[in-house]
Design a protein around this motif. Structure first.
Motif, mmCIF file in Angstrom:
data_model
loop_
_atom_site.group_PDB
_atom_site.id
_atom_site.type_symbol
_atom_site.label_atom_id
_atom_site.label_comp_id
_atom_site.label_asym_id
_atom_site.label_seq_id
_atom_site.Cartn_x
_atom_site.Cartn_y
_atom_site.Cartn_z
ATOM 1 N N LYS A 13 23.981 -75.212 4.090
ATOM 2 C CA LYS A 13 24.885 -76.336 3.855
ATOM 3 C C LYS A 13 26.342 -75.877 3.842
ATOM 4 C CE LYS A 13 21.686 -79.294 1.259
ATOM 5 N NZ LYS A 13 21.399 -79.934 -0.061
ATOM 6 N N GLU A 14 26.566 -74.642 3.379
ATOM 7 C CA GLU A 14 27.919 -74.081 3.341
ATOM 8 C C GLU A 14 28.303 -73.417 4.664
ATOM 9 O OE1 GLU A 14 28.209 -71.408 0.078
ATOM 10 O OE2 GLU A 14 27.392 -72.829 -1.380
ATOM 11 N N LYS B 64 22.998 -72.433 -13.829
ATOM 12 C CA LYS B 64 23.526 -71.199 -13.227
ATOM 13 C C LYS B 64 24.401 -70.418 -14.209
ATOM 14 C CE LYS B 64 27.289 -73.749 -10.941
ATOM 15 N NZ LYS B 64 27.870 -74.122 -9.634
ATOM 16 N N ASP C 43 18.679 -73.808 -11.131
ATOM 17 C CA ASP C 43 19.724 -73.651 -10.114
ATOM 18 C C ASP C 43 19.418 -72.463 -9.200
ATOM 19 O OD1 ASP C 43 21.195 -75.797 -10.966
ATOM 20 O OD2 ASP C 43 22.539 -74.636 -12.244
ATOM 21 N N HIS C 44 19.648 -72.670 -7.905
ATOM 22 C CA HIS C 44 19.507 -71.633 -6.862
ATOM 23 C C HIS C 44 18.060 -71.154 -6.695
ATOM 24 C CE1 HIS C 44 23.743 -71.790 -6.624
ATOM 25 N NE2 HIS C 44 24.027 -70.925 -7.574
ATOM 26 N N HIS D 69 27.108 -64.013 2.796
ATOM 27 C CA HIS D 69 27.202 -64.158 1.340
ATOM 28 C C HIS D 69 27.348 -62.801 0.674
ATOM 29 C CE1 HIS D 69 26.274 -65.259 -2.789
ATOM 30 N NE2 HIS D 69 25.273 -64.393 -2.767
ATOM 31 N N PRO E 186 22.483 -67.839 -3.856
ATOM 32 C CA PRO E 186 22.054 -69.206 -3.533
ATOM 33 C C PRO E 186 20.847 -69.189 -2.607
ATOM 34 C CG PRO E 186 24.426 -68.915 -3.209
ATOM 35 C CD PRO E 186 23.848 -67.559 -3.396
ATOM 36 N N SER E 187 20.083 -70.263 -2.615
ATOM 37 C CA SER E 187 18.932 -70.353 -1.712
ATOM 38 C C SER E 187 19.403 -70.459 -0.272
ATOM 39 C CB SER E 187 18.075 -71.564 -2.072
ATOM 40 O OG SER E 187 18.792 -72.762 -1.818
ATOM 41 N N GLY F 273 14.714 -70.637 -4.909
ATOM 42 C CA GLY F 273 14.397 -70.591 -3.482
ATOM 43 C C GLY F 273 13.351 -69.532 -3.190
ATOM 44 N N LYS G 135 18.682 -72.730 1.881
ATOM 45 C CA LYS G 135 19.097 -74.115 2.144
ATOM 46 C C LYS G 135 20.526 -74.357 1.684
ATOM 47 C CE LYS G 135 14.499 -76.279 1.969
ATOM 48 N NZ LYS G 135 13.644 -77.266 1.267
ATOM 49 N N GLU G 136 20.865 -73.827 0.520
ATOM 50 C CA GLU G 136 22.224 -73.990 -0.001
ATOM 51 C C GLU G 136 23.246 -73.259 0.868
ATOM 52 O OE1 GLU G 136 21.580 -74.409 -4.793
ATOM 53 O OE2 GLU G 136 21.154 -72.476 -3.874
#
Length: 373
Positions: A114-115, A294, A66-67, A122, A107-108, A69, A110-111
């Motif tokens: 998306k948000e 995660k 998870d995450h 962040h 988060p990466s 990157g 890319k993630e």
């Protein structure tokens, strides 16, 4: 504390009383590290504290983590594939050491896209989400120069009661504040009164507030074009052998009443979080994570950092200031590994600790291999 080898589920089963699967499953369970570490800090640390935040790169391979990157690695000086944690720590100024609060996985890119968020958004949201705990520990959040950005500074100062201390570029666009009388005319009052030349500051307007053999610290109220706000500057000149080296640093605080000396002290103390990361990586398995989800990653990162802080609370902070030397996680690991071995031997031989001679031999055995102080 007494592990020898890698910090993974397989090794936990070798040293502990449960199977590898049991340890793996329990890393999935939630635990409130933020509240736990807050209580440790309030119990063990002095009242002179700051909050430090810093991201740290964690090497990790695989495709299902998870995450996963690409994140910046300060050691390598480039972006590498792996994981990143955003670490919150409290730095005890009196004892000059950092205690972990919480590590949050980043988060990466890319993630985040998306948000609809940027990396800076962040990082700011992490502070805002934890503002009640952070505000109860200190009113100063100290971060490095990367965070000297308008969106980051303003979002935190508007949503929390925290003041930020950070570092500006050497060529930062700064102006002296206008101190003259008001004209009485309509419109916005005059704020700026001449650009500050960072290579040749006006020492009639800057006030010298601290000096030793290595630095001279000057302070002044200024207006930052980048941040669109007034700030308190601490201009630090670096000296060597009584001669100015030509090197300087520009530090600032959003608290206009904070002295330049304190800004310098707090920013310099921020580096203690790097030692916290170092000890967790070298002696508590921070980078040896075997998990991929995660939840398990969060538990692993935090139990690693928390173990270092707990060791400080038990073995270092209770000492009087004059007794404190540099904190050694290596010695504490040596102590606990020796204890595992000594307890097994003394138990199997049925040796009675009530005998002073046997008890002295036991305690001498615990410190075999200690680094000479």
């Amino acid at each position: 504390m007494g592990f020898s080898g890698r910090y993974n589920f397989t090794n936990m089963a070798r040293y502990g009383n449960y199977t590898e699967k049991t340890y793996r499953n329990n890393f999935q369970e939630p635990f409130d590290f933020l509240s736990f570490n807050k209580e440790v800090i309030l119990d063990a640390c002095s009242g002179d504290r700051i909050i430090a935040f810093d991201p740290s790169y964690i090497p990790k391979s695989g495709k299902k983590t998870d995450h996963l990157g690409t994140f910046w690695s300060g050691v390598s000086g480039k972006a590498l594939r792996g994981l990143e944690i955003g670490g919150f720590a409290v730095v005890d100024i009196k004892n000059n050491t950092a205690m972990s609060l919480e590590a949050v996985q980043t988060p990466s890119v890319k993630e985040l896209k998306k948000e609809g968020k940027t990396l800076v958004n962040h990082y700011a949201s992490l502070v805002i989400e934890r503002k009640e705990v952070l505000e109860s520990l200190s009113k100063y959040l100290v971060v490095d120069g990367y965070f000297a950005k308008k969106n980051y500074i303003n979002s935190i100062t508007e949503e929390t009661n925290l003041h930020i201390i950070s570092k500006m570029r050497k060529d930062a666009n700064l102006y002296y504040l206008y101190q003259g009388e008001k004209t009485g005319k309509k419109g916005r009052p005059k704020v700026k009164d001449g650009k500050i030349d960072m290579t040749n500051i006006n020492k009639e307007r800057f006030k010298l507030v601290f000096e030793d053999k290595n630095v001279k610290v000057y302070q002044v109220l200024a207006y930052s074009i980048l941040l669109k706000r007034k700030v308190k500057l601490a201009y630090v000149e670096f000296w060597n052998g009584g001669k100015y080296t030509g090197k300087y640093a520009v530090l600032f605080s959003t608290d206009l009443s904070l002295s330049g000396e304190r800004i310098y002290l707090y920013y310099k103390s921020r580096f203690q979080i790097e030692f916290l990361f170092r000890d967790a990586k070298q002696f508590a398995g921070l980078t040896q994570v075997q998990a991929r989800s995660k939840e398990k990653l969060h538990f692993h990162f935090n139990i690693s950092l928390t173990s270092v802080s707990t060791a400080k609370a038990i073995y270092y902070l209770p000492l009087e200031t004059q007794q404190q030397t540099s904190f050694s996680m290596s010695d504490i690991k040596t102590l606990h590994l020796n204890k595992i071995i000594a307890d097994r031997i003394f138990s199997n031989l049925g040796l009675d600790h009530s005998s002073k001679k046997i008890d002295q031999i036991y305690w001498d055995a615990l410190w075999i291999g200690k680094i000479a102080s």
